[in-house]
Design an enzyme around this catalytic site. Structure first.
Site, short mmCIF file in Angstrom:
data_model
loop_
_atom_site.label_atom_id
_atom_site.label_comp_id
_atom_site.label_asym_id
_atom_site.label_seq_id
_atom_site.Cartn_x
_atom_site.Cartn_y
_atom_site.Cartn_z
N ASP A 91 -48.44 28.81 -18.98
CA ASP A 91 -48.07 28.44 -17.78
C ASP A 91 -47.38 29.83 -17.22
O ASP A 91 -46.73 30.72 -17.94
CB ASP A 91 -47.30 27.42 -17.93
CG ASP A 91 -46.93 26.69 -16.55
OD1 ASP A 91 -47.81 27.01 -15.70
OD2 ASP A 91 -45.75 25.98 -16.47
N ASN B 31 -48.76 31.68 -14.37
CA ASN B 31 -49.47 32.55 -13.81
C ASN B 31 -49.11 32.69 -12.30
O ASN B 31 -49.23 33.98 -11.78
CB ASN B 31 -51.10 32.41 -13.75
CG ASN B 31 -51.58 32.33 -15.32
OD1 ASN B 31 -50.86 32.68 -16.08
ND2 ASN B 31 -52.95 31.80 -15.44
N ASN C 257 -54.99 19.36 -13.10
CA ASN C 257 -55.05 20.66 -12.21
C ASN C 257 -56.46 20.62 -11.44
O ASN C 257 -56.37 21.56 -10.36
CB ASN C 257 -55.48 22.15 -13.32
CG ASN C 257 -54.24 22.39 -14.04
OD1 ASN C 257 -54.30 22.86 -15.16
ND2 ASN C 257 -52.88 22.22 -13.41
C1 IPE Z 1 -49.87 22.90 -17.61
O1 IPE Z 1 -49.39 23.57 -16.58
C2 IPE Z 1 -51.42 22.92 -17.58
C3 IPE Z 1 -52.01 24.37 -17.92
C4 IPE Z 1 -51.16 25.52 -18.50
C5 IPE Z 1 -53.18 24.45 -18.14
P1 IPE Z 1 -49.19 23.01 -15.14
O2 IPE Z 1 -48.57 24.24 -14.26
O3 IPE Z 1 -50.42 22.26 -14.49
O4 IPE Z 1 -48.15 22.02 -15.37
P2 IPE Z 1 -47.04 21.37 -14.52
O5 IPE Z 1 -47.57 20.98 -13.15
O6 IPE Z 1 -45.94 22.30 -14.46
O7 IPE Z 1 -46.54 20.14 -15.01
C1 IPE Z 2 -50.91 28.36 -15.35
O1 IPE Z 2 -50.25 28.90 -14.39
C2 IPE Z 2 -52.42 28.30 -15.27
C3 IPE Z 2 -52.76 26.84 -14.89
C4 IPE Z 2 -52.20 25.72 -14.87
C5 IPE Z 2 -54.23 26.68 -14.86
P1 IPE Z 2 -49.90 28.14 -13.30
O2 IPE Z 2 -51.08 28.46 -12.13
O3 IPE Z 2 -49.32 26.76 -13.49
O4 IPE Z 2 -48.62 28.95 -12.65
P2 IPE Z 2 -47.29 28.45 -12.15
O5 IPE Z 2 -46.44 27.44 -12.82
O6 IPE Z 2 -47.67 27.94 -10.57
O7 IPE Z 2 -46.43 29.75 -11.95
MG MG Z 3 -47.68 25.81 -13.78
#
Ligand code: IPE
Ligand code: IPE
Ligand code: MG
Length: 228
Positions: A15, A17, A63
């Site tokens: 998480d 990115n 997602n």
């Molecule tokens: C969890 O991250 C899912 C992945 C890393 C693939 P999210 O960014 O989707 O989770 P929440 O929304 O912060 O709980």
């Molecule tokens: C994790 O990074 C990747 C996925 C959930 C697919 P995020 O896209 O959730 O990045 P943040 O949490 O918004 O920084």
């Molecule tokens: Mg995230």
């Protein structure tokens, strides 16, 4: 007695990115791109270390609710990344297991992922589980529905465990979450019953070998009691 200070199975919620990209005034997709590089490096390190199982959470069932453009970019990056990394996985004797509801992906995507999985299926090294369109609750519900279809009227924990995507694999010993949030977000709900958690503020694209070693060191100092 097995050495419990070395995990057999590490699982990672990759998480942060988006926030990594935001900090650099870049689009979120740039963060996901950097995240793929981090993923490849982590797989390399874990396989070289001789880890038995590495599970990564790449795309959750929830997602799908993100903006269409981001979902499209993420899927493209993941599928291309897996295809591009296949020769390296073959060289490293890595076995791939995709976990999640792949029926939600387009046919072309699904076919290409299944083909990579198939080509790596005789490998005997580290098992790499990639959770795509994965949800822990959905996984348990699917398992129960399968048992109902089999005609079972009462079930055991082993019955359920045997019908999860992770069937036959040891439960995760250590679950790492990058990006600063301290929650599971529907990851490995069943399998995590006695996992040790490690949370770090480091955003996933910045998670390197040094950070992984930090997590493993923290794990090695934990005393696991399993209720005993
Ligand atoms: C969890 O991250 C899912 C992945 C890393 C693939 P999210 O960014 O989707 O989770 P929440 O929304 O912060 O709980
Ligand atoms: C994790 O990074 C990747 C996925 C959930 C697919 P995020 O896209 O959730 O990045 P943040 O949490 O918004 O920084
Ligand atoms: Mg995230």
């Amino acid at each position: 007695m097995p050495d419990l200070s070395i995990p057999r199975h590490v699982a990672i919620i990759m998480d942060g990115n988006g926030r990594w990209a935001k900090k650099r005034l870049l689009p979120r997709t740039a963060g996901h791109k950097a995240g793929v590089d981090s993923f490849v490096n982590t797989v390399d390190t874990c396989s070289d270390m001789g880890l038995e199982v590495l599970t990564v959470y790449a795309f959750s069932a929830e997602n799908w609710n993100r903006p269409k453009d981001e979902v499209g970019a993420l899927i493209e990056l993941m599928v291309n990344g897996i295809n591009k990394y296949e020769p390296e996985m073959m060289r490293k004797n890595i076995k791939l297991r995709l976990m999640g509801d792949l029926s939600l992906f387009g046919e072309k995507c699904r076919g290409s992922l299944a083909a990579v999985q198939q080509r790596l299926s005789n490998n005997t090294g580290m098992v790499l589980c990639i959770c795509l369109s994965y949800g822990g609750r959905q996984e348990i519900v699917n398992a129960v529905n399968e048992l109902i279809k089999e005609g079972k009227t009462s079930v055991t924990a082993d019955d359920i465990a045997g019908r999860l995507y992770s069937s036959g694999l040891p439960d995760p010993d250590l679950i790492i979450r990058t990006g600063g949030e301290c929650r599971t977000s529907n990851f490995l709900l069943w399998q995590s019953a006695y996992a040790e958690y490690y949370f770090t503020d480091v955003f996933w694209p910045d998670f390197d070998k040094k950070e992984l070693m930090r997590a493993l060191e923290s794990y090695s100092k934990r005393q696991r009691r399993f209720g005993r």
